[in-house]
Design an enzyme around this catalytic site. Structure first.
Site, mmCIF file in Angstrom:
data_model
loop_
_atom_site.group_PDB
_atom_site.id
_atom_site.type_symbol
_atom_site.label_atom_id
_atom_site.label_comp_id
_atom_site.label_asym_id
_atom_site.label_seq_id
_atom_site.Cartn_x
_atom_site.Cartn_y
_atom_site.Cartn_z
ATOM 1 N N HIS A 162 40.270 41.887 35.578
ATOM 2 C CA HIS A 162 39.579 41.834 37.070
ATOM 3 C C HIS A 162 40.390 43.152 37.779
ATOM 4 O O HIS A 162 39.989 43.953 38.331
ATOM 5 C CB HIS A 162 39.709 40.587 37.773
ATOM 6 C CG HIS A 162 38.841 39.714 37.553
ATOM 7 N ND1 HIS A 162 38.548 38.948 36.599
ATOM 8 C CD2 HIS A 162 37.472 39.405 38.358
ATOM 9 C CE1 HIS A 162 37.465 38.262 36.736
ATOM 10 N NE2 HIS A 162 37.154 38.487 37.861
ATOM 11 N N HIS A 170 45.890 34.363 36.968
ATOM 12 C CA HIS A 170 46.793 35.492 36.297
ATOM 13 C C HIS A 170 48.202 35.327 37.168
ATOM 14 O O HIS A 170 48.333 34.726 38.088
ATOM 15 C CB HIS A 170 46.276 36.726 36.642
ATOM 16 C CG HIS A 170 45.003 36.849 35.861
ATOM 17 N ND1 HIS A 170 45.247 37.469 34.270
ATOM 18 C CD2 HIS A 170 43.995 37.163 35.970
ATOM 19 C CE1 HIS A 170 44.147 37.625 33.766
ATOM 20 N NE2 HIS A 170 43.099 37.491 34.765
#
Length: 522
Positions: A140, A190
Site C-alpha cells: 500500500h 504494518h
C-alpha cells in the site's frame, strides 16, 4: 521432521518452530533473522499508538481509504486515462504500479517476514485477503508514494492548470499518501519499518519512471518487433524467478497480474502506434479523443462500453482457460517440461478447476460489484480481528512464545527470578509492558463492526495462557483459527498472464477500433 502434503502444505500439529530455518536457504534466512527483532520491537509501540488514536470514525476512515492504495482501485480507473487522450500518463501509472506490486511482492516472498503480532494489535480491514500476505514491505505504501510522487512531478511541470488548482492537487496528493501510510499503522496491518521501506521503494520506482519513463515511451513506439519480444521475455523470466514463499502467500498472484498488464499495455502501445487510426495530435499511441467533438454523452458511453468489454473478456476467458489448460498441463507434466511452483496444485492431482475462483482480483468479478458498492455506501463496515490470520501469523505467535519461554528458563537458570520479590507489587505495569505481555498469546477473533468498547482482549485481564512450549493440540488449535488460503491450481499462472495481458491490449489498443466502429471517435 515436518510432514508435507503434495501441494506443499503442512499438516496441523506437525509444524516445527524452526519452520523458516528449514524452509529457506541460508542467504534468505539470515537477513530475515536480522530484521525480525525490529518487527517484534515495534509491536508494543504500535499497539500503544493504536490505543491512543482509536475512535469509531477513524476506524471507518482508515479502513475505507486503505482501498485507495490498492492496485485494484488504480486498475479500475486507469482505462479512463487511455480513453481520454492521456496514454503517456496512463502507461506511466501502469509502470509504477506494476513495478511496485511486483518488487514489493518479490521482497515479501523473499524474506517471509510477518506482520506485527495480533494481539496486542487489532487488525482493521475491509479486505479479507490482505492479512494473508507477509508484512515487509508495505505494498500500500509503495503504491501510494510512487503514484503520488509521479503525479507531483507531472503537476510541477504542468502549465495548463491554474496555480490555485495545481497547488490544491499537490496538497491532495500529500494528504492521500500520508493517510495511506498512517492508515497501515493505525489498522495494525504494518509496522514502522514496513511503511518506511515500502515508501522508499515507491520513491525509487517513481524516480526511475520520472527519469526514464519518457525514454521508454519513445522506445516503445519506435522499437522493432524483436526488441519488444525480448522485453516480454525478460518480464516472463522475472516472473519465473519470483521467490518461492515459505507459506501459502498470495503475493505472487498479484505480481503475475500486474506484470501481465505491463506487458499488454506496452505491446498494445507498440501495435497501436503503427496503425492508421491513432491521433497524431499527441503521441502515435493515442486513442483519438476530443471532448468538443464527442460531447459528454458519447464520452460517458465510451467508458461504459469499454468497461463492459473488459469485464466480458475476463468473465469469458478465465473459466474457458481454466477448463482447457489442465489437459495441456498434464501432458507437459508427463513430458517433464513443467517447473511447478510450491503451493500450486499440479494438474495431475485434480480433474477440474472451479470456473469462478474466489480471491483478491486486480479487476473484480461482476458478482463482486454489489459488495464493492455497498462498501462505498457504508464505509463503517469493516472487520476488526484479534489473533493470527495467516500461517505466517501463527508461526510468529508460536516462535515468539517459544522465545519468551527460553528467556524465562535462562533467567531461572542464572538464579534471576522472573518477578523479583517486592518489585512487581511496588510499581504499576506500563502500557508498553502490558502490550508486550500479550505478544505470543492467542485470542479469538472479533466479529465485524464490533464497537471499540468491546475490543479489549482477554489478555488485558490476565486470562490468556502463559507463554510456553506449545503442545501438538495447542498448535492444532492455533492453526485452526487462521484464514486458510483457497486451493490454487498450476494453470492459474498462465490464465492470469493471458487474461491480464488481454486487458492491457483491450484498453490501450483494441478499443480504438471499437470506438471508431461504433461512431464514438472524433
Amino acid at each position: 521432521m515436518e510432514k508435507k502434503k503434495p501441494n506443499g502444505r503442512t499438516d496441523a500439529g506437525l509444524r516445527s518452530l524452526n519452520h523458516y530455518q528449514n524452509s529457506l536457504p541460508k542467504w534468505r534466512y539470515y537477513p530475515r533473522e536480522k530484521v525480525l527483532p525490529v518487527v517484534r520491537f515495534e509491536t508494543p509501540y504500535l499497539a500503544w499508538l493504536q490505543h491512543k488514536m482509536r475512535t469509531p470514525m477513524l476506524d471507518s476512515f482508515f479502513a475505507f481509504t486503505a482501498n485507495l492504495g490498492t492496485h485494484t482501485f488504480f486498475m479500475t480507473f486507469l482505462p479512463v486515462l487511455f480513453w481520454s487522450g492521456y496514454p503517456s500518463l496512463g502507461r506511466g501509472t501502469v509502470n509504477v504500479l506494476a513495478a511496485g506490486v511486483f518488487w514489493s511482492g518479490f521482497v515479501k516472498d523473499l524474506l517471509c517476514l510477518p506482520r506485527p503480532l495480533s494481539p496486542p494489535l487489532q487488525r482493521i480491514t475491509m479486505s479479507g485477503s490482505a492479512a494473508l500476505e507477509y508484512g515487509f514491505p508495505s505494498t500500500h505504501s509503495t503504491n501510494a508514494v510512487s503514484v503520488a510522487i509521479y503525479a507531483l512531478w507531472l503537476l510541477r511541470s504542468d502549465t495548463t492548470l491554474s496555480p490555485a488548482v495545481n497547488i490544491a492537487c499537490q496538497v491532495a496528493l500529500y494528504i492521500y499518501a500520508l493517510s495511506i501510510i498512517v492508515g497501515r499503522l493505525y489498522c495494525g496491518m504494518h509496522g514502522f519499518l514496513d511503511v518506511v521501506i515500502g515508501s522508499g521503494l515507491g520513491a525509487l520506482i517513481a524516480w526511475v519512471q520520472c527519469a526514464y519513463g519518457p525514454a521508454l515511451d519513445n522506445w516503445i513506439v519506435s522499437a522493432p518487433g524483436k526488441e519488444v519480444i525480448l522485453m516480454v521475455l525478460i518480464v516472463l523470466v522475472l516472473i519465473r524467478i519470483h521467490p518461492e514463499p515459505a507459506d501459502d502467500c498470495p503475493c505472487f498472484d498479484d505480481s503475475v497480474s500486474f506484470a501481465a498488464v505491463f506487458i499488454g499495455a506496452n505491446v498494445a502501445a507498440w501495435d497501436l502506434s503503427r496503425s492508421s487510426i491513432t491521433s497524431a495530435e499527441l503521441t502515435p499511441d493515442t486513442i483519438p479523443y476530443r471532448l468538443e467533438s464527442l460531447g459528454w454523452f458519447k464520452t460517458v458511453l465510451r467508458f461504459i462500453i469499454g468497461v463492459l468489454i473488459i469485464f466480458v473478456w475476463r468473465e469469458v476467458m478465465k473459466p474457458l482457460l481454466l477448463r482447457s489448460l489442465p489437459p495441456v498441463f498434464r501432458g507437459l507434466e508427463k513430458a517433464g517440461l513443467l517447473l511447478p511452483r510450491r503451493f500450486f496444485t499440479r494438474a495431475s492431482e485434480y480433474k477440474t478447476v472451479p470456473g469462478h475462483l474466489k480471491d483478491e482480483e486486480v479487476i473484480p468479478n461482476f458478482s463482486d460489484i454489489p459488495s464493492i458498492l455497498t462498501s462505498i455506501r457504508h464505509p463503517r463496515r469493516r472487520a476488526i480481528s484479534v489473533g493470527p490470520q495467516s500461517e505466517a501469523d501463527a508461526y510468529e505467535t508460536l516462535a515468539y512464545r517459544e522465545k519468551r519461554r527460553r528467556e524465562s528458563v535462562t533467567e531461572l537458570f542464572h538464579g534471576v527470578p522472573a518477578n523479583p520479590p517486592g518489585d512487581a507489587t511496588k510499581r504499576s505495569v506500563s502500557k508498553l509492558e502490558e502490550y508486550e505481555s500479550q505478544m505470543g498469546t492467542v485470542s479469538h477473533r472479533l466479529s465485524p463492526d464490533a464497537p471499540v468498547s468491546a475490543q479489549t482482549t482477554s489478555a488485558a485481564a490476565g486470562t490468556l495462557p502463559e507463554a510456553g512450549c506449545p503442545s501438538t493440540a495447542d498448535e492444532e488449535d492455533m492453526f485452526s483459527m487462521i484464514k486458510k488460503p483457497r486451493v490454487r491450481y498450476d494453470v492459474e499462472v498462465v490464465t492470469r498472464l493471458i487474461v491480464y495481458m488481454g486487458i492491457g491490449l483491450i484498453v490501450v489498443d483494441y478499443m480504438a477500433y471499437v470506438f471508431d466502429f461504433l461512431g464514438l471517435a472524433p
